[in-house]
Design a protein around this motif. Structure first.
Motif, mmCIF file in Angstrom:
data_model
loop_
_atom_site.group_PDB
_atom_site.id
_atom_site.type_symbol
_atom_site.label_atom_id
_atom_site.label_comp_id
_atom_site.label_asym_id
_atom_site.label_seq_id
_atom_site.Cartn_x
_atom_site.Cartn_y
_atom_site.Cartn_z
ATOM 1 N N ALA A 28 3.760 25.617 22.346
ATOM 2 C CA ALA A 28 2.565 25.920 23.144
ATOM 3 C C ALA A 28 1.308 25.228 22.608
ATOM 4 O O ALA A 28 0.234 25.809 22.571
ATOM 5 C CB ALA A 28 2.351 27.429 23.222
ATOM 6 N N GLY A 29 1.464 23.984 22.171
ATOM 7 C CA GLY A 29 0.314 23.214 21.707
ATOM 8 C C GLY A 29 -0.246 23.666 20.374
ATOM 9 O O GLY A 29 -1.366 23.312 20.025
ATOM 10 N N ALA A 30 0.497 24.446 19.616
ATOM 11 C CA ALA A 30 0.030 24.947 18.328
ATOM 12 C C ALA A 30 1.133 24.822 17.284
ATOM 13 O O ALA A 30 2.303 24.641 17.611
ATOM 14 C CB ALA A 30 -0.402 26.407 18.453
ATOM 15 N N VAL A 31 0.733 24.942 16.032
ATOM 16 C CA VAL A 31 1.661 24.963 14.907
ATOM 17 C C VAL A 31 1.533 26.332 14.262
ATOM 18 O O VAL A 31 0.434 26.850 14.094
ATOM 19 C CB VAL A 31 1.312 23.859 13.892
ATOM 20 C CG1 VAL A 31 2.246 23.885 12.705
ATOM 21 C CG2 VAL A 31 1.345 22.493 14.552
ATOM 22 N N PHE A 32 2.665 26.931 13.917
ATOM 23 C CA PHE A 32 2.694 28.273 13.353
ATOM 24 C C PHE A 32 3.252 28.222 11.942
ATOM 25 O O PHE A 32 4.241 27.525 11.686
ATOM 26 C CB PHE A 32 3.562 29.192 14.219
ATOM 27 C CG PHE A 32 3.119 29.238 15.653
ATOM 28 C CD1 PHE A 32 2.130 30.119 16.053
ATOM 29 C CD2 PHE A 32 3.679 28.389 16.592
ATOM 30 C CE1 PHE A 32 1.703 30.152 17.376
ATOM 31 C CE2 PHE A 32 3.268 28.410 17.918
ATOM 32 C CZ PHE A 32 2.271 29.295 18.304
ATOM 33 N N ILE A 41 3.511 38.124 9.505
ATOM 34 C CA ILE A 41 2.164 37.561 9.401
ATOM 35 C C ILE A 41 2.270 36.066 9.675
ATOM 36 O O ILE A 41 2.900 35.327 8.913
ATOM 37 C CB ILE A 41 1.546 37.832 8.025
ATOM 38 C CG1 ILE A 41 1.418 39.333 7.814
ATOM 39 C CG2 ILE A 41 0.200 37.133 7.904
ATOM 40 C CD1 ILE A 41 0.927 39.720 6.444
ATOM 41 N N ILE A 42 1.660 35.639 10.767
ATOM 42 C CA ILE A 42 1.782 34.250 11.224
ATOM 43 C C ILE A 42 0.394 33.653 11.398
ATOM 44 O O ILE A 42 -0.483 34.270 12.011
ATOM 45 C CB ILE A 42 2.561 34.188 12.551
ATOM 46 C CG1 ILE A 42 3.987 34.732 12.333
ATOM 47 C CG2 ILE A 42 2.585 32.766 13.109
ATOM 48 C CD1 ILE A 42 4.765 34.930 13.601
ATOM 49 N N THR A 43 0.194 32.471 10.852
ATOM 50 C CA THR A 43 -1.048 31.733 11.016
ATOM 51 C C THR A 43 -0.843 30.682 12.096
ATOM 52 O O THR A 43 0.165 29.976 12.096
ATOM 53 C CB THR A 43 -1.446 31.049 9.689
ATOM 54 O OG1 THR A 43 -1.611 32.055 8.690
ATOM 55 C CG2 THR A 43 -2.719 30.260 9.831
ATOM 56 N N THR A 44 -1.778 30.581 13.005
ATOM 57 C CA THR A 44 -1.706 29.625 14.104
ATOM 58 C C THR A 44 -2.771 28.548 13.898
ATOM 59 O O THR A 44 -3.938 28.859 13.677
ATOM 60 C CB THR A 44 -1.941 30.326 15.456
ATOM 61 O OG1 THR A 44 -1.014 31.404 15.584
ATOM 62 C CG2 THR A 44 -1.765 29.361 16.613
ATOM 63 N N LEU A 45 -2.351 27.293 13.966
ATOM 64 C CA LEU A 45 -3.245 26.162 13.764
ATOM 65 C C LEU A 45 -3.015 25.114 14.845
ATOM 66 O O LEU A 45 -1.913 25.002 15.372
ATOM 67 C CB LEU A 45 -2.969 25.493 12.412
ATOM 68 C CG LEU A 45 -3.116 26.334 11.149
ATOM 69 C CD1 LEU A 45 -2.414 25.643 9.994
ATOM 70 C CD2 LEU A 45 -4.574 26.498 10.837
ATOM 71 N N SER A 46 -4.039 24.330 15.104
ATOM 72 C CA SER A 46 -3.834 23.133 15.919
ATOM 73 C C SER A 46 -3.205 22.081 15.015
ATOM 74 O O SER A 46 -3.248 22.187 13.779
ATOM 75 C CB SER A 46 -5.172 22.622 16.465
ATOM 76 O OG SER A 46 -5.970 22.106 15.407
#
Length: 67
Positions: A28-32, A41-46
């Motif tokens: 979905a256009g992001a990196v997890f 616990i998940i961090t979402t980044l472009s």
């Protein structure tokens, strides 16, 4: 994005039992990012922000100061 549908990959540097590994997934256009020992616990980044994070880590900019 529902995180249970992501395909997670562990670092090739994980070794051993793999209890404390960084895992990464893309969608979905992001990196997890998450740690395998606490996968809720998940961090979402472009992609761009992930690149910036990696550059800072490699440069030692996030290291803790020596005591």
């Amino acid at each position: 994005m529902e995180h249970s549908k992501l395909t997670w990959q562990k670092s090739s540097f994980s070794g051993g039992g793999g209890e404390q590994c960084v895992e990464i997934a893309e969608g979905a256009g992001a990196v997890f990012l998450r740690e395998s020992d606490d996968p809720d616990i998940i961090t979402t980044l472009s992609r761009g922000n992930l690149g910036t994070l990696l550059r800072h880590v490699k440069a030692g900019a996030l290291d803790h100061p020596a005591p």
